[in-house]
Design a protein around this motif. Structure first.
Motif, mmCIF file in Angstrom:
data_model
loop_
_atom_site.group_PDB
_atom_site.id
_atom_site.type_symbol
_atom_site.label_atom_id
_atom_site.label_comp_id
_atom_site.label_asym_id
_atom_site.label_seq_id
_atom_site.Cartn_x
_atom_site.Cartn_y
_atom_site.Cartn_z
ATOM 1 N N PHE A 1 0.856 -1.191 0.000
ATOM 2 C CA PHE A 1 0.000 0.000 0.000
ATOM 3 C C PHE A 1 0.890 1.238 0.000
ATOM 4 N N THR A 2 1.226 1.691 -1.198
ATOM 5 C CA THR A 2 2.172 2.791 -1.354
ATOM 6 C C THR A 2 1.560 3.903 -2.193
ATOM 7 N N GLU A 3 2.188 5.054 -2.144
ATOM 8 C CA GLU A 3 1.708 6.191 -2.932
ATOM 9 C C GLU A 3 1.883 5.957 -4.427
ATOM 10 N N GLU A 4 2.703 4.988 -4.802
ATOM 11 C CA GLU A 4 2.843 4.651 -6.217
ATOM 12 C C GLU A 4 1.543 4.062 -6.779
ATOM 13 N N SER A 5 0.688 3.550 -5.889
ATOM 14 C CA SER A 5 -0.588 2.972 -6.312
ATOM 15 C C SER A 5 -1.734 3.977 -6.239
ATOM 16 N N ALA A 6 -1.427 5.228 -5.985
ATOM 17 C CA ALA A 6 -2.469 6.249 -5.830
ATOM 18 C C ALA A 6 -3.407 6.263 -7.033
ATOM 19 N N GLY A 7 -4.696 6.151 -6.744
ATOM 20 C CA GLY A 7 -5.704 6.199 -7.794
ATOM 21 C C GLY A 7 -5.840 4.935 -8.612
ATOM 22 N N LEU A 8 -5.072 3.899 -8.278
ATOM 23 C CA LEU A 8 -5.102 2.648 -9.032
ATOM 24 C C LEU A 8 -5.636 1.513 -8.165
ATOM 25 N N PRO A 9 -6.272 0.513 -8.764
ATOM 26 C CA PRO A 9 -6.688 -0.653 -7.978
ATOM 27 C C PRO A 9 -5.463 -1.334 -7.373
ATOM 28 N N VAL A 10 -5.568 -1.728 -6.124
ATOM 29 C CA VAL A 10 -4.448 -2.394 -5.463
ATOM 30 C C VAL A 10 -4.912 -3.759 -4.974
ATOM 31 N N TYR A 11 -4.068 -4.752 -5.181
ATOM 32 C CA TYR A 11 -4.406 -6.137 -4.856
ATOM 33 C C TYR A 11 -3.436 -6.676 -3.812
ATOM 34 N N LEU A 12 -3.906 -7.633 -3.035
ATOM 35 C CA LEU A 12 -3.082 -8.210 -1.976
ATOM 36 C C LEU A 12 -2.402 -9.500 -2.431
ATOM 37 N N GLU A 13 -2.236 -9.670 -3.704
ATOM 38 C CA GLU A 13 -1.424 -10.775 -4.200
ATOM 39 C C GLU A 13 0.035 -10.351 -4.102
ATOM 40 N N VAL A 14 0.815 -11.062 -3.304
ATOM 41 C CA VAL A 14 2.209 -10.685 -3.079
ATOM 42 C C VAL A 14 3.058 -11.215 -4.229
ATOM 43 N N THR A 15 3.588 -10.316 -5.016
ATOM 44 C CA THR A 15 4.395 -10.701 -6.170
ATOM 45 C C THR A 15 5.777 -11.174 -5.713
ATOM 46 N N PRO A 16 6.483 -11.896 -6.572
ATOM 47 C CA PRO A 16 7.857 -12.299 -6.216
ATOM 48 C C PRO A 16 8.740 -11.105 -5.870
ATOM 49 N N GLU A 17 8.530 -9.983 -6.557
ATOM 50 C CA GLU A 17 9.333 -8.793 -6.279
ATOM 51 C C GLU A 17 9.074 -8.275 -4.866
ATOM 52 N N ILE A 18 7.806 -8.261 -4.467
ATOM 53 C CA ILE A 18 7.479 -7.798 -3.117
ATOM 54 C C ILE A 18 8.011 -8.777 -2.080
ATOM 55 N N PHE A 19 7.864 -10.068 -2.344
ATOM 56 C CA PHE A 19 8.401 -11.059 -1.414
ATOM 57 C C PHE A 19 9.912 -10.865 -1.237
ATOM 58 N N SER A 20 10.614 -10.626 -2.330
ATOM 59 C CA SER A 20 12.065 -10.438 -2.247
ATOM 60 C C SER A 20 12.410 -9.205 -1.423
ATOM 61 N N ALA A 21 11.658 -8.125 -1.641
ATOM 62 C CA ALA A 21 11.927 -6.887 -0.905
ATOM 63 C C ALA A 21 11.648 -7.058 0.584
ATOM 64 N N VAL A 22 10.535 -7.718 0.907
ATOM 65 C CA VAL A 22 10.187 -7.930 2.313
ATOM 66 C C VAL A 22 11.193 -8.863 2.977
ATOM 67 N N ALA A 23 11.578 -9.916 2.268
ATOM 68 C CA ALA A 23 12.556 -10.855 2.826
ATOM 69 C C ALA A 23 13.874 -10.151 3.119
ATOM 70 N N ALA A 24 14.265 -9.223 2.239
ATOM 71 C CA ALA A 24 15.498 -8.466 2.472
ATOM 72 C C ALA A 24 15.347 -7.561 3.691
ATOM 73 N N ASP A 25 14.191 -6.920 3.815
ATOM 74 C CA ASP A 25 13.947 -6.046 4.966
ATOM 75 C C ASP A 25 14.018 -6.817 6.280
ATOM 76 N N LEU A 26 13.442 -8.024 6.274
ATOM 77 C CA LEU A 26 13.322 -8.800 7.508
ATOM 78 C C LEU A 26 14.466 -9.790 7.700
ATOM 79 N N ASP A 27 15.369 -9.847 6.722
ATOM 80 C CA ASP A 27 16.491 -10.790 6.774
ATOM 81 C C ASP A 27 15.982 -12.222 6.922
ATOM 82 N N VAL A 28 15.071 -12.590 6.015
ATOM 83 C CA VAL A 28 14.464 -13.922 6.038
ATOM 84 C C VAL A 28 15.198 -14.827 5.056
#
Length: 240
Positions: free
Chosen positions: A19-46
């Protein structure tokens, strides 16, 4: 770190990346893409597969040995609503930094993973969804039965997510969590109806059926056209 501490790390990180400002005015879905998973894993050191790690974290919050699965999440969600509701009974209009996402983002993301893994099933009904969910969470049969019986409460969680996005007036994206069919499982399915590889092919779909941008389409007609398009298209890649 305790069970809920790890869950909250995932919950906040997913919300921050989805849920970011890059999605402003656009439909947003809760399907976690591989890119998001990679970013979150890096943030959390998973280490390892982040989707599997997320599923394990969520599994530990369900307490299926002696509870009905979503009890603890419902209690936390209700607390969030009490804290965020305005005196009028609706979510107060606040700045992005003041209004946090409901504490069910990580849970709902796992529900969507199960829907994504239904990608090649011809049967999209509830009896096809729940086995996928049990598989994702690693549940035995009694646990899967208890979770299925409790599943209707998740509708309230999705409603809260929609309210959160609406309260931000589209600045973090537009809500999309609604069921076109199959009232309860239809909501996570709504977040995984079209996967990344298929989105790239949508212009061809619109051209083939003469659909102009912004033109209204009855859901039943859209479903019929989509079925015809998928049937006539080359085989889709295996689900995640």
């Amino acid at each position: 770190m305790n069970v809920w501490g790890e869950y909250e790390r995932w919950d906040r990180a997913l919300a921050r990346h989805i849920f970011t400002e890059e999605s402003a005015g656009l439909p947003v879905y809760l399907e976690v893409t591989p890119e998001i998973f990679s970013a979150v894993a890096a943030d959390l050191d998973v280490p390892g597969d982040p989707a599997e790690h997320l599923a394990k974290v969520v599994r530990e919050t369900l307490y299926l040995e002696d509870r009905h699965g979503f009890d603890a999440h419902r209690e936390r969600f209700q607390m969030w609503r009490r804290q965020k509701l305005a005196p009028t009974g609706t979510l107060a209009k606040r700045s992005s930094t003041e209004l946090e996402a409901p504490p069910v983002v990580a849970l709902l993301a796992v529900l969507v993973i199960a829907a994504v893994r239904m990608g090649q099933d011809t049967n999209q009904a509830a009896n096809a969804y729940y086995p996928r969910l049990a598989e994702v969470l690693g549940l035995d049969e009694p646990e899967a039965t208890r979770l299925r019986q409790a599943f209707p409460v998740t509708e309230v969680f999705w409603r809260g997510l929609n309210e959160y996005l609406a309260a931000h007036e589209g600045r973090l994206g537009l809500p999309t969590a609604d069921a076109l069919s199959f009232r309860y499982v239809g909501i996570p399915q709504s977040q995984a109806l079209v996967r990344a590889a298929d989105r790239a092919r949508l212009p061809a779909f619109f051209t083939r059926f003469g659909l102009a941008p912004g033109s209204p389409v009855i859901p039943a007609d859209l479903e019929r056209l989509m079925d015809a398009w998928i049937t006539a298209s080359p085989a889709r890649s295996a689900p995640i």
